[in-house]
Design an enzyme around this catalytic site. Structure first.
Site, PDB file in Angstrom:
ATOM      1  N   GLY A  92      -3.548   1.001  -4.189  1.00  0.00           N
ATOM      2  CA  GLY A  92      -3.235   2.420  -4.245  1.00  0.00           C
ATOM      3  C   GLY A  92      -1.760   2.659  -4.000  1.00  0.00           C
ATOM      4  N   LYS A 111      -2.039   8.022   1.807  1.00  0.00           N
ATOM      5  CA  LYS A 111      -2.421   6.832   1.049  1.00  0.00           C
ATOM      6  C   LYS A 111      -3.583   7.229   0.158  1.00  0.00           C
ATOM      7  CE  LYS A 111      -2.547   1.979   2.278  1.00  0.00           C
ATOM      8  NZ  LYS A 111      -2.590   1.009   3.341  1.00  0.00           N
ATOM      9  N   ASP A 207      -4.403 -10.105   6.940  1.00  0.00           N
ATOM     10  CA  ASP A 207      -3.260 -10.084   6.012  1.00  0.00           C
ATOM     11  C   ASP A 207      -1.982  -9.717   6.763  1.00  0.00           C
ATOM     12  OD1 ASP A 207      -1.871 -10.350   3.631  1.00  0.00           O
ATOM     13  OD2 ASP A 207      -2.349  -8.321   2.912  1.00  0.00           O
TER      14      ASP A 207
HETATM   15  N1  LIG Z   1       2.228   5.066   7.325  1.00  0.00           N
HETATM   16  C1  LIG Z   1       3.198   4.725   6.475  1.00  0.00           C
HETATM   17  N2  LIG Z   1       4.418   5.311   6.565  1.00  0.00           N
HETATM   18  C2  LIG Z   1       5.422   4.972   5.713  1.00  0.00           C
HETATM   19  N3  LIG Z   1       5.315   4.039   4.744  1.00  0.00           N
HETATM   20  C3  LIG Z   1       4.117   3.431   4.606  1.00  0.00           C
HETATM   21  C4  LIG Z   1       3.000   3.735   5.454  1.00  0.00           C
HETATM   22  N4  LIG Z   1       1.952   2.955   5.069  1.00  0.00           N
HETATM   23  C5  LIG Z   1       2.394   2.206   4.051  1.00  0.00           C
HETATM   24  N5  LIG Z   1       3.679   2.481   3.761  1.00  0.00           N
HETATM   25  C6  LIG Z   1       4.517   1.859   2.725  1.00  0.00           C
HETATM   26  O1  LIG Z   1       3.928   2.102   1.462  1.00  0.00           O
HETATM   27  C7  LIG Z   1       4.032   0.946   0.633  1.00  0.00           C
HETATM   28  C8  LIG Z   1       2.657   0.549   0.112  1.00  0.00           C
HETATM   29  O2  LIG Z   1       1.846   0.204   1.210  1.00  0.00           O
HETATM   30  P1  LIG Z   1       0.412  -0.450   1.059  1.00  0.00           P
HETATM   31  O3  LIG Z   1      -0.076  -0.720   2.428  1.00  0.00           O
HETATM   32  O4  LIG Z   1      -0.453   0.376   0.165  1.00  0.00           O
HETATM   33  O5  LIG Z   1       0.677  -1.746   0.233  1.00  0.00           O
HETATM   34  P2  LIG Z   1       1.466  -3.104   0.521  1.00  0.00           P
HETATM   35  O6  LIG Z   1       1.167  -3.563   1.918  1.00  0.00           O
HETATM   36  O7  LIG Z   1       2.900  -2.945   0.151  1.00  0.00           O
HETATM   37  O8  LIG Z   1       0.789  -4.035  -0.555  1.00  0.00           O
HETATM   38  P3  LIG Z   1      -0.649  -4.703  -0.532  1.00  0.00           P
HETATM   39  O9  LIG Z   1      -1.676  -3.625  -0.405  1.00  0.00           O
HETATM   40  O10 LIG Z   1      -0.714  -5.385  -1.849  1.00  0.00           O
HETATM   41  O11 LIG Z   1      -0.631  -5.618   0.646  1.00  0.00           O
HETATM   42  C9  LIG Z   1       4.698  -0.132   1.481  1.00  0.00           C
HETATM   43  O12 LIG Z   1       6.073  -0.155   1.148  1.00  0.00           O
HETATM   44  C10 LIG Z   1       4.514   0.347   2.896  1.00  0.00           C
HETATM   45  O13 LIG Z   1       5.562  -0.079   3.773  1.00  0.00           O
END
Ligand SMILES: Nc1ncnc2c1ncn2[C@@H]1O[C@H](COP(=O)(O)OP(=O)(O)OP(=O)(O)O)[C@@H](O)[C@H]1O
Length: 381
Positions: A92, A111, A207
């Site tokens: 997502g 999210k 993870d």
């Molecule tokens: N609470 C939050 N505040 C600010 N940025 C966020 C927050 N949660 C996630 N992000 C940022 O949004 C982006 C996407 O996060 P997400 O957790 O969906 O995926 P990811 O960890 O980058 O990838 P994957 O799901 O493949 O491990 C990342 O750059 C993450 O640092």
């Protein structure tokens, strides 16, 4: 002190339960060919999704579209207004939002995932964050809202600052992509606190990586664990630890994956700690010796070798307490409750015997330098 291959061959569990029976099939137990991605940021969530979609197709269910939810500036999701996209993950996207009712001040992270996704990562995110909130855990985002709008589910949580991945990548020079020793040990202690909090509410993360730890938006000394899409409950409704499955699919990111993952062994609390240790070594030294290996099995063998003749390759530049931490983590078995305090004490010892300074953190110095317009304005030392 170290015995080659001893870790994977160790009988950690009573005969017939988990670990040992899998060991003879070391590294050849890989029926599925997983695509190994070069960047540590990539994990198996996309592969997991593909596998789930393939299974759904086999069962005659039409697999959902592979696209990610796309929202634009100004779009409204419940009472939240989208300001911009912050990033995308395997399942997502995350957006910067504000509350339109005016009741909640400030900016938050939303999210979103398509409701048709075959693997529902947001559901797990909600379960885990809800439990952590009940337990008053301090290293996690607050869950403010959740819901479903037309074809997607969403959760709204605290907005965090840059991740450890972002903080390392401030430098283009790969040799400098590390934290200073005092800073690395200090954030390491906070990461262990976060892992202990998560385990104490009954979940494994599975993870952990620099992209899944961030600093607070307002407090640069706060460490926050993110992303519970791969999490798994390891205790049952009676509060007992679930027995290991005979074999488990790969979860997590290959670079930081524990040895158990390389032999399809079901993960336990020890594996989150092993994964954290690989991340900790990377943050301390700037790299892991297996960083350029692309083959998953070869990487597993490399990790084993680092328990023996390759120990200096892995630990060179790290305090000797890291070796003690590895010995301790490797000694843990599936059902053993880890002594988190022991790991934190070893990190504290590393700080004191090396006369290290914990604060200010590297990124605080960088901010001060930027404010002053002086040297070092480009990032952490
Ligand atoms: N609470 C939050 N505040 C600010 N940025 C966020 C927050 N949660 C996630 N992000 C940022 O949004 C982006 C996407 O996060 P997400 O957790 O969906 O995926 P990811 O960890 O980058 O990838 P994957 O799901 O493949 O491990 C990342 O750059 C993450 O640092």
């Amino acid at each position: 002190m170290f015995q080659h291959f001893s870790i994977l061959q160790r009988t950690c569990l009573p005969p017939g339960i988990g670990g040992c029976p899998v060991a003879p099939r070391i590294l050849s137990l890989t029926g599925i060919k997983w695509k190994v991605m070069p960047e540590e940021k990539k994990n198996f969530s996309a592969e997991l999704k593909k596998a789930a979609d393939a299974a759904a197709a086999e069962a005659g269910i039409v697999p959902p579209a592979l696209d990610i939810v796309q929202l634009n500036k100004g779009d409204k999701v419940g009472t939240w207004k989208i300001s911009k996209k912050l990033g995308e993950g395997g399942f997502g996207a995350v957006y910067l939002v504000t509350d339109m009712t005016g009741k909640i001040e400030g900016e938050y992270a939303l999210k979103a995932e398509k409701a048709t996704e075959s693997v529902r990562v947001l559901k797990m995110e909600v379960f885990v964050l809800t439990e952590l909130k009940k337990a008053n855990a301090k290293h996690f985002c607050d869950l403010l809202d959740r819901g479903r709008i037309s074809v997607y589910n969403y959760v709204v949580m605290t907005l965090v600052g840059p991740s450890f991945h972002d903080l390392r990548k401030v430098y283009t020079d790969k040799d400098k992509q590390k934290f200073s020793l005092g800073c690395a040990c200090s954030v390491g202690i906070k990461c262990i606190e976060a892992i202990e909090e998560l385990h104490s509410v009954g979940y494994l993360h599975r993870d952990l990586k620099p992209g899944n730890f961030a600093i607070g938006k307002a407090d640069p000394r706060k460490v926050i664990m993110l992303d519970f899409g791969m999490a798994r409950k390891y205790i049952d409704a009676q509060g007992k630890q679930r027995a290991p499955r005979w074999a488990a699919g790969f979860r997590g990111t290959v670079r930081y994956a524990p040895l158990s993952c390389h032999i399809s062994r079901d993960q336990c609390r020890k594996d989150d700690l092993e994964t954290w240790l690989y991340m900790q070594i990377e943050l301390t030294r700037g790299n892991l010796p297996w960083k350029s290996i692309e083959n998953r099995e070869e990487m597993g063998r490399y990790k084993e070798r680092c328990r023996g003749e390759g120990i200096k390759e892995l630990m060179g530049g790290c305090p000797k307490e890291y070796v003690d931490i590895m010995l301790f983590v490797d000694s843990l078995c599936y059902y053993t409750p880890p002594k988190y305090a022991l790991i934190m004490d070893l990190l504290k010892t590393a700080i004191s015997v090396n006369n290290l300074v914990e604060y200010p953190y590297d990124w605080e110095k960088a901010t001060a330098a930027v404010a002053a317009g002086g040297p070092g304005a480009s990032g952490p030392a």
